[in-house]
Design a protein around this motif. Structure first.
Motif, PDB file in Angstrom:
ATOM      1  N   ARG A  69       1.308 -63.497  77.211  1.00 52.56           N
ATOM      2  CA  ARG A  69       2.140 -62.989  76.121  1.00 52.56           C
ATOM      3  C   ARG A  69       1.653 -61.619  75.678  1.00 52.56           C
ATOM      4  O   ARG A  69       0.450 -61.347  75.681  1.00 52.56           O
ATOM      5  CB  ARG A  69       2.111 -63.967  74.948  1.00 52.56           C
ATOM      6  N   SER A  70       2.580 -60.778  75.275  1.00 47.14           N
ATOM      7  CA  SER A  70       2.229 -59.398  74.931  1.00 47.14           C
ATOM      8  C   SER A  70       1.300 -59.330  73.728  1.00 47.14           C
ATOM      9  O   SER A  70       0.440 -58.459  73.644  1.00 47.14           O
ATOM     10  CB  SER A  70       3.504 -58.589  74.657  1.00 47.14           C
ATOM     11  N   ARG A  71       1.438 -60.242  72.788  1.00 45.73           N
ATOM     12  CA  ARG A  71       0.654 -60.141  71.562  1.00 45.73           C
ATOM     13  C   ARG A  71      -0.815 -60.491  71.769  1.00 45.73           C
ATOM     14  O   ARG A  71      -1.640 -60.223  70.903  1.00 45.73           O
ATOM     15  CB  ARG A  71       1.238 -61.046  70.481  1.00 45.73           C
ATOM     16  N   VAL A 100       4.430 -61.231  82.979  1.00 48.44           N
ATOM     17  CA  VAL A 100       3.299 -61.400  83.879  1.00 48.44           C
ATOM     18  C   VAL A 100       2.355 -60.217  83.698  1.00 48.44           C
ATOM     19  O   VAL A 100       2.781 -59.107  83.363  1.00 48.44           O
ATOM     20  CB  VAL A 100       3.740 -61.500  85.357  1.00 48.44           C
ATOM     21  N   ILE A 101       1.075 -60.478  83.887  1.00 50.14           N
ATOM     22  CA  ILE A 101       0.081 -59.427  83.744  1.00 50.14           C
ATOM     23  C   ILE A 101      -0.844 -59.421  84.955  1.00 50.14           C
ATOM     24  O   ILE A 101      -1.069 -60.455  85.594  1.00 50.14           O
ATOM     25  CB  ILE A 101      -0.748 -59.595  82.454  1.00 50.14           C
ATOM     26  N   VAL A 102      -1.330 -58.236  85.258  1.00 46.65           N
ATOM     27  CA  VAL A 102      -2.400 -58.069  86.239  1.00 46.65           C
ATOM     28  C   VAL A 102      -3.608 -57.608  85.441  1.00 46.65           C
ATOM     29  O   VAL A 102      -3.526 -56.625  84.697  1.00 46.65           O
ATOM     30  CB  VAL A 102      -2.032 -57.045  87.329  1.00 46.65           C
ATOM     31  N   GLY A 213      -2.957 -68.288  74.803  1.00 41.46           N
ATOM     32  CA  GLY A 213      -2.625 -68.941  73.542  1.00 41.46           C
ATOM     33  C   GLY A 213      -3.369 -68.394  72.341  1.00 41.46           C
ATOM     34  O   GLY A 213      -3.248 -68.942  71.235  1.00 41.46           O
ATOM     35  N   ALA A 214      -4.136 -67.331  72.510  1.00 42.54           N
ATOM     36  CA  ALA A 214      -5.008 -66.822  71.437  1.00 42.54           C
ATOM     37  C   ALA A 214      -4.237 -66.608  70.140  1.00 42.54           C
ATOM     38  O   ALA A 214      -3.108 -66.122  70.143  1.00 42.54           O
ATOM     39  CB  ALA A 214      -5.672 -65.524  71.884  1.00 42.54           C
ATOM     40  N   THR A 215      -4.878 -66.975  69.037  1.00 41.48           N
ATOM     41  CA  THR A 215      -4.206 -66.885  67.746  1.00 41.48           C
ATOM     42  C   THR A 215      -5.235 -66.740  66.636  1.00 41.48           C
ATOM     43  O   THR A 215      -6.445 -66.775  66.877  1.00 41.48           O
ATOM     44  CB  THR A 215      -3.335 -68.140  67.510  1.00 41.48           C
TER      45      THR A 215
END
Length: 289
Positions: A69-71, A100-102, A213-215
């Protein structure tokens, strides 16, 4: 409610929605179309339920392809600035509705054995996340999904309908959620902190991965997650976590344990076999008093 559903009436696993695994080859083709960057697929990365893959840049650099996720990018940057070994994002794209991220490939592999020495290092990482978001605007508290479905995980109906035992567990989760539905705090929370998401070299922790999932919340949630996953394993490692978790209220521990119970039992019903479901039911029940 579901406590009256007989085992013979249970819904089979394949009827529940499943989270698809990443199709790395297709994603790399789309990344090339979108960005002009052609990455070579080296193979699947170990572990993970949704999957990740090792890729190589044209200049020979090796990275990891995954969903994200972008955030979470700025949150991972904060963790790195606090001394937590995390991967830098190198490329991001939206492919077929998913981001998706690299990212940088960190040294090491997930540990083959979890012992007290590794748990001490993981607790030290957890301590570095304390108060990292205190200066940020406070959003709505993080929902633990104890009374309603989460976004693709922590679904309630699979527990309600799978068996009498899972339905009874869901009733207990609902009761806990009525008293403690959310997680509050100024810490950075990984949300999936277990040995499969750390990397080690020679017993030394070299990376913490999968921050999707970081929050914001209470970092002790991550220690409850770790304790949940280690139930029945190395007693010295478990004892370290139990001693640390004595510093928070029983009510918070129960709420976080209820979340993990819902998350793992639901996921197992939808993605794994009955033996896995029974294992996580045993773990769930062992911590709900």
């Amino acid at each position: 409610m579901g406590a009256g559903v007989r085992r013979a009436d249970r819904v089979t696993t394949h009827e529940w929605p499943r989270s698809p695994r990443i199709d790395a080859g297709h994603v790399l083709e789309r990344i090339a179309d979108i960005t002009g960057v052609r990455l070579e697929l080296e193979g699947p990365a170990p572990g993970g339920e949704v999957g990740a893959a090792y890729v190589r840049w044209p200049d020979g650099r090796r990275s990891v392809l995954t969903e994200g996720r972008s955030r979470t990018g700025p949150l991972v940057d904060k963790a790195r600035a606090a001394g937590v070994p995390t991967a830098r994002q190198e490329l991001a794209a939206h492919v077929d509705g998913a981001r998706v991220i690299v990212q940088q490939r960190l040294p090491g592999t997930p540990p083959e054995r979890v012992d007290a020495a590794l748990i001490r290092q993981m607790i030290a990482v957890n301590d570095r996340l304390a108060g990292l978001l205190a200066g940020e605007p406070a959003p709505k508290p993080a929902d633990l999904h104890l009374t309603a479905d989460g976004p693709g995980f922590c679904l309630h109906e699979p527990l309600e309908r799978h068996s009498d035992r899972t339905a009874r567990l869901l009733e207990r989760i609902h009761a806990i959620g009525a008293q403690h539905p959310a997680m509050v705090g100024d810490d950075l929370v990984h949300l999936d902190f277990h040995p499969g998401n750390v990397l080690v070299v020679g017993g030394r922790l070299t990376g913490v991965i999968d921050w999707d999932g970081a929050t914001r919340g209470d970092r002790h949630f991550d220690l409850v997650t770790l304790r949940f996953m280690l139930t029945g394993q190395d007693p010295s490692a478990v004892r370290l976590l139990d001693e640390r978790l004595e510093t928070i209220s029983a009510r918070r521990r129960q709420a976080y344990w209820a979340h993990m119970s819902l998350r793992l039992v639901d996921w197992s019903i939808r993605h794994h076999d009955d033996a896995t479901v029974e294992h996580w039911l045993d773990v769930a029940e062992s911590g709900l008093t």
